[in-house]
Design an enzyme around this catalytic site. Structure first.
Site, mmCIF file in Angstrom:
data_model
loop_
_atom_site.group_PDB
_atom_site.id
_atom_site.type_symbol
_atom_site.label_atom_id
_atom_site.label_comp_id
_atom_site.label_asym_id
_atom_site.label_seq_id
_atom_site.Cartn_x
_atom_site.Cartn_y
_atom_site.Cartn_z
ATOM 1 N N ARG A 161 0.837 -1.219 0.000
ATOM 2 C CA ARG A 161 0.000 0.000 0.000
ATOM 3 C C ARG A 161 0.865 1.260 0.000
ATOM 4 O O ARG A 161 0.517 2.267 -0.607
ATOM 5 C CB ARG A 161 -0.908 0.020 1.236
ATOM 6 C CG ARG A 161 -1.963 -1.076 1.241
ATOM 7 C CD ARG A 161 -3.092 -0.772 0.283
ATOM 8 N NE ARG A 161 -4.158 -1.760 0.391
ATOM 9 C CZ ARG A 161 -4.775 -2.318 -0.644
ATOM 10 N NH1 ARG A 161 -4.434 -2.000 -1.881
ATOM 11 N NH2 ARG A 161 -5.747 -3.175 -0.461
ATOM 12 N N LYS B 230 -6.059 1.930 1.844
ATOM 13 C CA LYS B 230 -7.200 1.021 1.749
ATOM 14 C C LYS B 230 -7.036 -0.159 2.701
ATOM 15 O O LYS B 230 -5.983 -0.800 2.755
ATOM 16 C CB LYS B 230 -7.301 0.494 0.310
ATOM 17 C CG LYS B 230 -8.546 -0.309 0.061
ATOM 18 C CD LYS B 230 -8.560 -0.837 -1.365
ATOM 19 C CE LYS B 230 -9.608 -1.929 -1.488
ATOM 20 N NZ LYS B 230 -9.486 -2.667 -2.731
HETATM 21 N N1 ATP Z 1 2.924 -11.869 -0.905
HETATM 22 C C1 ATP Z 1 2.500 -10.833 -1.622
HETATM 23 N N2 ATP Z 1 3.008 -10.601 -2.823
HETATM 24 C C2 ATP Z 1 2.615 -9.557 -3.566
HETATM 25 N N3 ATP Z 1 1.695 -8.679 -3.192
HETATM 26 C C3 ATP Z 1 1.143 -8.867 -1.990
HETATM 27 C C4 ATP Z 1 1.513 -9.941 -1.144
HETATM 28 N N4 ATP Z 1 0.780 -9.861 -0.034
HETATM 29 C C5 ATP Z 1 -0.010 -8.793 -0.170
HETATM 30 N N5 ATP Z 1 0.200 -8.190 -1.341
HETATM 31 C C6 ATP Z 1 -0.465 -6.991 -1.886
HETATM 32 O O1 ATP Z 1 -0.704 -6.121 -0.850
HETATM 33 C C7 ATP Z 1 -1.863 -5.391 -1.168
HETATM 34 C C8 ATP Z 1 -2.680 -5.240 0.052
HETATM 35 O O2 ATP Z 1 -3.239 -6.438 0.369
HETATM 36 P P1 ATP Z 1 -4.574 -6.553 1.204
HETATM 37 O O3 ATP Z 1 -4.745 -7.990 1.536
HETATM 38 O O4 ATP Z 1 -4.492 -5.583 2.320
HETATM 39 O O5 ATP Z 1 -5.721 -6.031 0.252
HETATM 40 P P2 ATP Z 1 -6.500 -6.742 -0.877
HETATM 41 O O6 ATP Z 1 -7.927 -6.361 -0.689
HETATM 42 O O7 ATP Z 1 -6.183 -8.175 -0.902
HETATM 43 O O8 ATP Z 1 -5.884 -6.018 -2.105
HETATM 44 P P3 ATP Z 1 -6.552 -5.182 -3.234
HETATM 45 O O9 ATP Z 1 -7.546 -4.296 -2.566
HETATM 46 O O10 ATP Z 1 -5.440 -4.428 -3.848
HETATM 47 O O11 ATP Z 1 -7.177 -6.158 -4.145
HETATM 48 C C9 ATP Z 1 -2.578 -6.114 -2.262
HETATM 49 O O12 ATP Z 1 -2.573 -5.321 -3.417
HETATM 50 C C10 ATP Z 1 -1.790 -7.357 -2.474
HETATM 51 O O13 ATP Z 1 -1.654 -7.643 -3.837
#
Ligand code: ATP
Length: 734
Positions: A679, A715
């Site tokens: 983020r 977010k």
């Molecule tokens: N292991 C990982 N590798 C790559 N990106 C990750 C990883 N873990 C989390 N993220 C990224 O961190 C961001 C935040 O994750 P979070 O779970 O808080 O929201 P999300 O609702 O899953 O994501 P989004 O709203 O972007 O779809 C996401 O965009 C996700 O792609």
């Protein structure tokens, strides 16, 4: 920027063996810049035949036509005819002998602007020849022809694994250096990989299945190639590959030298046994033969010499020092003995056995002969003398046996020694008066036609023949064994190479410590590999304006050229990881044009550092890494006329790491820290490092300056106070 290779000028292309630049510039000015760059290219001719062929292949790949080296040589240089006009202009191509291979992609249009970019493919096509390159300048022509149409020489991205496989391909039989083989795996290999399950990726990689298979194939190979089908001594030589059928010597002289120079760990035992045998024979003869000063005198030198060799062979290391320093420093043969004694076929070995076998017996027999002349109270000793005659024969038998068993030389030399011994002993038997007397007294009943000396001689001849056959058989076996070991050593090296490749491949896709886990883990260990970390730093570095650059048109082969440039950027980022300073930084993956890394993922490392300092270090090192990434990207921008900027998000805290997937297992990290870092990137600003409040605190403690950005909506997290880290590029270095 200058491509010149003079003095200390910074040419990225020349400094690193892998590069292609891409440039997007708008309008005529950009094109002029490109033109200037191209005209500054170093002109270095390639003159070897190989270079000519390479030229031909490059030219043909550029033109997509068959260009022979001869044709290539005919291409006349015309550097002054570079032509860069308006973006869409069709420009002629001039291959310039002695200049770097360059391609100017035709202009492409983005947002109503004419855009051109140049790609240096000289390095990508590995055209280096002793520091010399050939260059072609080209510009656009009609689609489908020449360089200007966006046709790219078929160059291969040089990945770490690729280069490794390329480097070891001769051993593995992979034909193309530097190019990972993408051919379908064999059914055996497929079965092997199928064992990998979601719960146990990389299973069996170290278990015995592969080793067993290799073992079986080794045995099959040995049976087919090495072991003689019939191992009788008569026809063994005919089955022996690479051996002379008479002498059994290897046809390969290097192998023969190697065989002869083998250390013989049994040598000292042989010398000891020979000495023991001598003492026993001497003891028997002392009991049976009349004692005299001559007898003692004949035993003494042999015994002393033998004991000296026993001492030398058992205490060689220690004694060599003594020899070198004091006693025999002027006698190289003696002082070198310690080194040589362990090798069969060496002088001392011959000497030991020769002395032992011959001197002792000769002395006894000559004593017997001599006793006839000295007239040692013949009446009293007559009976004793003739009763002791068989002991001469037994001693001769033992002598031949000791030559055969304890002498560590080739069977031919043994045969020569045995023949000499035989001849000498038989002659002495014939001359000795006691043998005649013995024949008269005891030998008349059986084969009376033959004198006892002749009978004894026959026995010795048969024995020598038998020993010779055995010697030959033993030598054949040991030589076959040597060949077998030699071939096995080669195969063992291959197995080691295979293991090495396994390791390299694993280490290329997993962090080293995780690869180590899979390479050394046993079946009983926990199925799902995972690690918990209380504090690591995670960084997402994205190139937001890469999206603008990326375009799928015919000109750039439906985006292939853009991808090539991204690959170059990522490859350069990867190179940073090899720096010792960044050894604790682990690349997790790339997501589109986002580079995801983490630091502090090595269990057990830096344990000496206390928790706070460790935390500071893991975060600070990522900031340093981020700065290095920015510097690299700036450099790429300068060379490729791009305006890419990194947007970096950084956070630290607990994560869980693990390997997921079966056929393509992947190491990854999860947790709130990762989400927040992501983020921080997505809500960040281009050219800045965006961090959370906690991370900013840690960085401040580590000596960095962080500028408060204010409340930022994140977010899923709400509104957070975030910071920008001041970097050299942002004007305020820490
Ligand atoms: N292991 C990982 N590798 C790559 N990106 C990750 C990883 N873990 C989390 N993220 C990224 O961190 C961001 C935040 O994750 P979070 O779970 O808080 O929201 P999300 O609702 O899953 O994501 P989004 O709203 O972007 O779809 C996401 O965009 C996700 O792609």
């Amino acid at each position: 920027m200058c491509f010149c290779n003079k003095g200390g000028s910074r040419s990225r292309v020349q400094k690193e063996g892998l590069y292609s630049t891409g440039a997007i510039k708008t309008g005529h000015n950009s094109v002029t810049i490109i033109r200037q760059k191209l005209s500054g290219v170093v002109i270095t001719p390639m003159d070897s035949p190989l270079a000519c062929l390479m030229k031909a292949s490059i030219v043909s790949s550029i033109y997509q036509t068959d260009v022979s080296p001869t044709k290539l040589e005919k291409i006349s240089p015309a550097p002054s005819q570079h032509s860069f006009g308006a973006a869409d202009q069709v420009l002629p191509m001039y291959p310039v002998e002695g200049t770097r291979v360059l391609r100017t992609e035709s202009m492409r249009t983005t947002g109503g602007k004419k855009i051109a970019y140049a790609i240096d493919i000289s390095r990508r096509a590995s055209m280096r020849d002793g520091g010399k390159t050939v260059a072609f300048e080209n510009s656009a022509s009609s689609p489908g022809e020449g360089l200007g149409n966006g046709v790219v020489a078929p160059t291969k991205p040089k990945s770490r694994s690729g280069s490794i496989i390329g480097a070891i391909s001769p051993v593995m039989g992979i034909a193309t250096p530097g190019i990972p083989s993408r051919s379908r795996p064999s059914s055996k290999m497929t079965k092997y990989v199928e064992c990998w399950g979601a719960d146990k990726p990389f299973a069996n990689i170290t278990d015995s299945t592969l080793a067993k298979n290799i073992g079986i194939s080794s045995l099959a190979m040995i049976e087919q190639n090495l072991l003689p089908q019939r191992t009788t001594c008569c026809d063994c030589s005919s089955n022996s590959e690479g051996m002379n059928s008479v002498t059994l010597w290897f046809k390969n002289s290097a192998l023969e030298v190697q065989f002869r120079n083998q250390a013989d760990p049994q040598f000292k035992y042989n010398v000891a046994c020979a000495a023991l045998l001598f003492i026993l024979i001497a003891f028997i003869q002392l009991l049976t033969v009349r004692e005299s000063i001559v007898l003692y005198a004949s035993f003494a030198p042999t015994l002393i010499t033998l004991l000296l060799f026993v001492y030398l062979s058992w205490y060689d290391g220690h004694f060599k020092d003594v020899l070198d320093s004091h006693l025999f420093s002027d006698v190289p043969a003696v002082s070198d003995y310690a080194d040589n004694c362990a090798k069969p076929g060496q002088f001392p070995a011959v000497l030991v056995s020769g002395l032992e076998s011959n001197i002792q017996n000769l002395s006894n027999i000559s004593y017997s002969v001599q006793s006839n002349f000295t007239g040692h109270d013949p009446v009293l000793s007559y009976h004793k003398d003739i009763e002791s005659v068989p002991s001469y024969l037994y001693s001769s038998v033992l002598t031949l046996a000791s030559i055969s068993v304890f002498l560590r030389v080739g069977f031919i030399l043994k045969l020569v020694l045995m023949l000499l011994t035989l001849v000498f002993h038989i002659v002495m038997f014939n001359k000795a008066e006691d043998f005649k007397n013995y024949h008269d007294s005891f030998g008349a009943e059986e084969f009376s036609i033959l004198p006892f000396a002749a009978k004894a001689g026959l026995v010795l001849v048969f024995l020598a023949a038998l020993l010779h056959i055995l010697d030959r058989q033993i030598e054949f076996t040991s030589r076959s064994d040597f060949l077998w070991k030699d071939k096995l050593k080669f195969e063992q090296e291959e197995v080691e190479t295979m293991r090495g490749i396994n390791k390299i491949l694993l280490e290329n896709i997993l962090p080293a410590h995780v690869a180590e886990h899979f390479l050394t883990s046993v079946a009983s260990e926990e199925d799902l590999y995972h690690e918990r970390y209380s504090s690591i730093a995670v960084m997402f570095a994205s190139i937001p304006n890469y999206k603008e650059f990326y375009d799928e048109t015919d000109v750039n082969k439906q985006g292939l050229e853009c991808l090539r440039l991204l690959n170059e950027i990522i490859c350069d980022f990867d190179k940073l990881l090899l720096k010792p300073k960044f050894s604790c930084v682990e690349k997790i993956k790339t997501i589109g044009s986002t580079y995801m890394i983490a630091s502090g993922l090595r269990p057990g490392k830096e344990e000496q550092i206390d928790a706070n300092r460790k935390e500071e270090h893991t975060v600070a090192i990522l900031v340093e890494f981020a700065v290095a990434l920015m510097t690299i990207l700036d450099q790429i921008n300068r060379e490729s006329f791009q305006r890419f900027k990194l947007r970096i998000g950084l956070s630290h805290g607990p994560v869980i790491a693990g390997v997921v997937g079966a056929q393509k297992p992947q190491y990854d990290i999860w947790g709130n820290t990762v989400n927040v870092a992501s983020r921080m990137d997505s809500t960040g600003v281009m050219g800045k490092i965006h961090v959370t409040e906690d991370t900013a605190k840690v960085l401040k403690n580590a000596g960095y300056t962080c500028e408060c950005r204010g409340p930022t909506y994140v977010k899923g997290k709400g509104t957070l106070t975030t910071y920008f880290v001041k970097t050299p590029s942002s004007g305020n270095a820490p």
